[in-house]
Design a protein around this motif. Structure first.
Motif, PDB file in Angstrom:
ATOM      1  N   SER A  15       0.458  -1.534  -0.207  1.00  0.00           N
ATOM      2  CA  SER A  15      -0.220  -0.338   0.219  1.00  0.00           C
ATOM      3  C   SER A  15       1.030   0.663  -0.140  1.00  0.00           C
ATOM      4  O   SER A  15       1.961   1.219   0.116  1.00  0.00           O
ATOM      5  N   GLY A  16       0.640   1.926  -0.500  1.00  0.00           N
ATOM      6  CA  GLY A  16       0.839   3.668  -0.513  1.00  0.00           C
ATOM      7  C   GLY A  16       1.214   4.026  -1.783  1.00  0.00           C
ATOM      8  O   GLY A  16      -0.294   4.293  -2.301  1.00  0.00           O
ATOM      9  N   SER A  17       1.916   4.943  -2.095  1.00  0.00           N
ATOM     10  CA  SER A  17       2.230   5.963  -3.391  1.00  0.00           C
ATOM     11  C   SER A  17       2.092   4.831  -4.781  1.00  0.00           C
ATOM     12  O   SER A  17       1.823   5.885  -5.829  1.00  0.00           O
ATOM     13  N   LEU A  18       3.012   3.744  -4.288  1.00  0.00           N
ATOM     14  CA  LEU A  18       3.077   2.919  -5.059  1.00  0.00           C
ATOM     15  C   LEU A  18       2.264   1.357  -5.062  1.00  0.00           C
ATOM     16  O   LEU A  18       2.594  -0.221  -4.860  1.00  0.00           O
ATOM     17  N   SER A  19       0.974   1.341  -4.580  1.00  0.00           N
ATOM     18  CA  SER A  19      -0.021   0.322  -4.470  1.00  0.00           C
ATOM     19  C   SER A  19       0.446  -0.861  -5.485  1.00  0.00           C
ATOM     20  O   SER A  19       0.032   0.024  -6.634  1.00  0.00           O
ATOM     21  N   HIS A  20       0.234  -1.848  -5.145  1.00  0.00           N
ATOM     22  CA  HIS A  20       0.065  -2.895  -6.404  1.00  0.00           C
ATOM     23  C   HIS A  20       0.133  -4.623  -5.246  1.00  0.00           C
ATOM     24  O   HIS A  20       0.645  -4.745  -4.053  1.00  0.00           O
ATOM     25  N   ARG A  21      -0.051  -4.960  -5.940  1.00  0.00           N
ATOM     26  CA  ARG A  21      -0.115  -6.477  -5.689  1.00  0.00           C
ATOM     27  C   ARG A  21       1.164  -6.977  -6.758  1.00  0.00           C
ATOM     28  O   ARG A  21       1.433  -6.853  -8.131  1.00  0.00           O
ATOM     29  N   GLU A  22       1.388  -8.047  -6.175  1.00  0.00           N
ATOM     30  CA  GLU A  22       2.881  -8.857  -6.488  1.00  0.00           C
ATOM     31  C   GLU A  22       2.662 -10.141  -6.839  1.00  0.00           C
ATOM     32  O   GLU A  22       1.679 -10.815  -6.129  1.00  0.00           O
ATOM     33  N   TYR A  23       2.740 -10.711  -7.898  1.00  0.00           N
ATOM     34  CA  TYR A  23       2.072 -12.620  -8.385  1.00  0.00           C
ATOM     35  C   TYR A  23       3.765 -12.962  -8.657  1.00  0.00           C
ATOM     36  O   TYR A  23       4.356 -11.695  -9.960  1.00  0.00           O
ATOM     37  N   TYR A  24       3.628 -14.137  -8.326  1.00  0.00           N
ATOM     38  CA  TYR A  24       4.988 -14.970  -9.524  1.00  0.00           C
ATOM     39  C   TYR A  24       4.491 -15.980  -9.477  1.00  0.00           C
ATOM     40  O   TYR A  24       3.621 -16.800  -9.173  1.00  0.00           O
ATOM     41  N   PHE A  25       4.841 -16.738 -10.555  1.00  0.00           N
ATOM     42  CA  PHE A  25       4.925 -18.314 -11.345  1.00  0.00           C
ATOM     43  C   PHE A  25       6.006 -18.696 -11.891  1.00  0.00           C
ATOM     44  O   PHE A  25       6.793 -17.701 -12.776  1.00  0.00           O
ATOM     45  N   GLU A  26       5.858 -19.818 -12.119  1.00  0.00           N
ATOM     46  CA  GLU A  26       7.442 -20.404 -13.287  1.00  0.00           C
ATOM     47  C   GLU A  26       6.574 -20.938 -14.329  1.00  0.00           C
ATOM     48  O   GLU A  26       5.216 -21.158 -14.261  1.00  0.00           O
ATOM     49  N   THR A  27       6.951 -20.771 -15.208  1.00  0.00           N
ATOM     50  CA  THR A  27       7.043 -20.667 -16.600  1.00  0.00           C
ATOM     51  C   THR A  27       8.085 -21.175 -17.592  1.00  0.00           C
ATOM     52  O   THR A  27       8.550 -21.399 -17.113  1.00  0.00           O
ATOM     53  N   GLY A  28       7.216 -21.854 -18.582  1.00  0.00           N
ATOM     54  CA  GLY A  28       8.502 -22.285 -19.361  1.00  0.00           C
ATOM     55  C   GLY A  28       9.250 -24.233 -19.353  1.00  0.00           C
ATOM     56  O   GLY A  28       8.619 -24.547 -18.147  1.00  0.00           O
ATOM     57  N   GLU A  29      10.244 -24.179 -19.307  1.00  0.00           N
ATOM     58  CA  GLU A  29      11.285 -24.906 -18.952  1.00  0.00           C
ATOM     59  C   GLU A  29      11.746 -24.874 -17.201  1.00  0.00           C
ATOM     60  O   GLU A  29      11.852 -25.362 -16.173  1.00  0.00           O
TER      61      GLU A  29
END
Length: 190
Positions: free
Chosen positions: A43-57
């Motif tokens: 939260s704050g001035s650059l509020s964001h949600r971060e997601y992570y996943f693996e792809t490819g090999e």
């Protein structure tokens, strides 16, 4: 298996301009349905949600969905794709670290970055087919050597969105080289 195609599909999912099917202006809570509930929120001035996943090999993706605290609607999307050619090089029998870095400096990592390189070309082709030729930038202050292979493509879409795709080889860590692709989508400010 075509890992580059898998990477492309994991990033674009529904075609068009929006990454993973998320449109700018979508309520941030709508991400739960598409991305799930495993995220970090800042939260704050650059509020964001971060997601992570693996792809490819063996590639990784981090997706940031920026939003304004007041309306909690997505106002930008930034996606990072990382590939690690040294892993593929070691799998191919590479042992001497100096040999790997010599391949990097000689711009000969192609055999060990084929999924990344193909996915990058497919993404550029996808957006070029949709929006025409991009503005291209080939200079960067930090990643400015030929071995960095820095390139940035920018599309201004229908006077509404700006999409950029930046790719380079990041050797800022003593450990290895990280191939980086950054896609950024936001409303045009001008």
């Amino acid at each position: 298996m075509n890992f580059a195609k898998e990477i492309l599909n994991d990033i674009i999912q529904e075609g068009g301009i929006f990454f993973r099917g998320i449109e700018l202006g979508s309520p941030i809570d709508a991400l739960d349905e598409i991305e799930g509930d495993d995220f970090d929120e800042t939260s704050g001035s650059l509020s964001h949600r971060e997601y992570y996943f693996e792809t490819g090999e063996m590639e990784e993706v981090f997706v940031y969905y920026g939003f304004d605290e007041a309306d909690r609607k997505v106002n930008y999307i930034k996606l990072f794709l990382y590939a690690y050619p040294k892993i593929y090089w070691k799998d191919d029998g590479g042992e001497n670290e100096q040999d790997f870095f010599q391949l990097f400096h000689d711009q000969n990592l192609g055999k060990y970055s084929k999924h990344f390189d193909r996915a990058k070309k497919m993404l550029v082709s996808h957006f070029t087919d949709l929006f025409g030729l991009p503005e291209t930038v080939v200079k960067n202050e930090q990643f400015n050597q030929p071995c960095h292979e820095f390139i940035k493509h920018i599309w201004k879409v229908k006077n509404q969105f700006e999409l950029s795709l930046t790719a380079y080889n990041d050797d800022s860590s003593d450990e290895s080289v990280k191939q980086t692709l950054i896609m950024h989508l936001a409303n045009q400010t001008n």
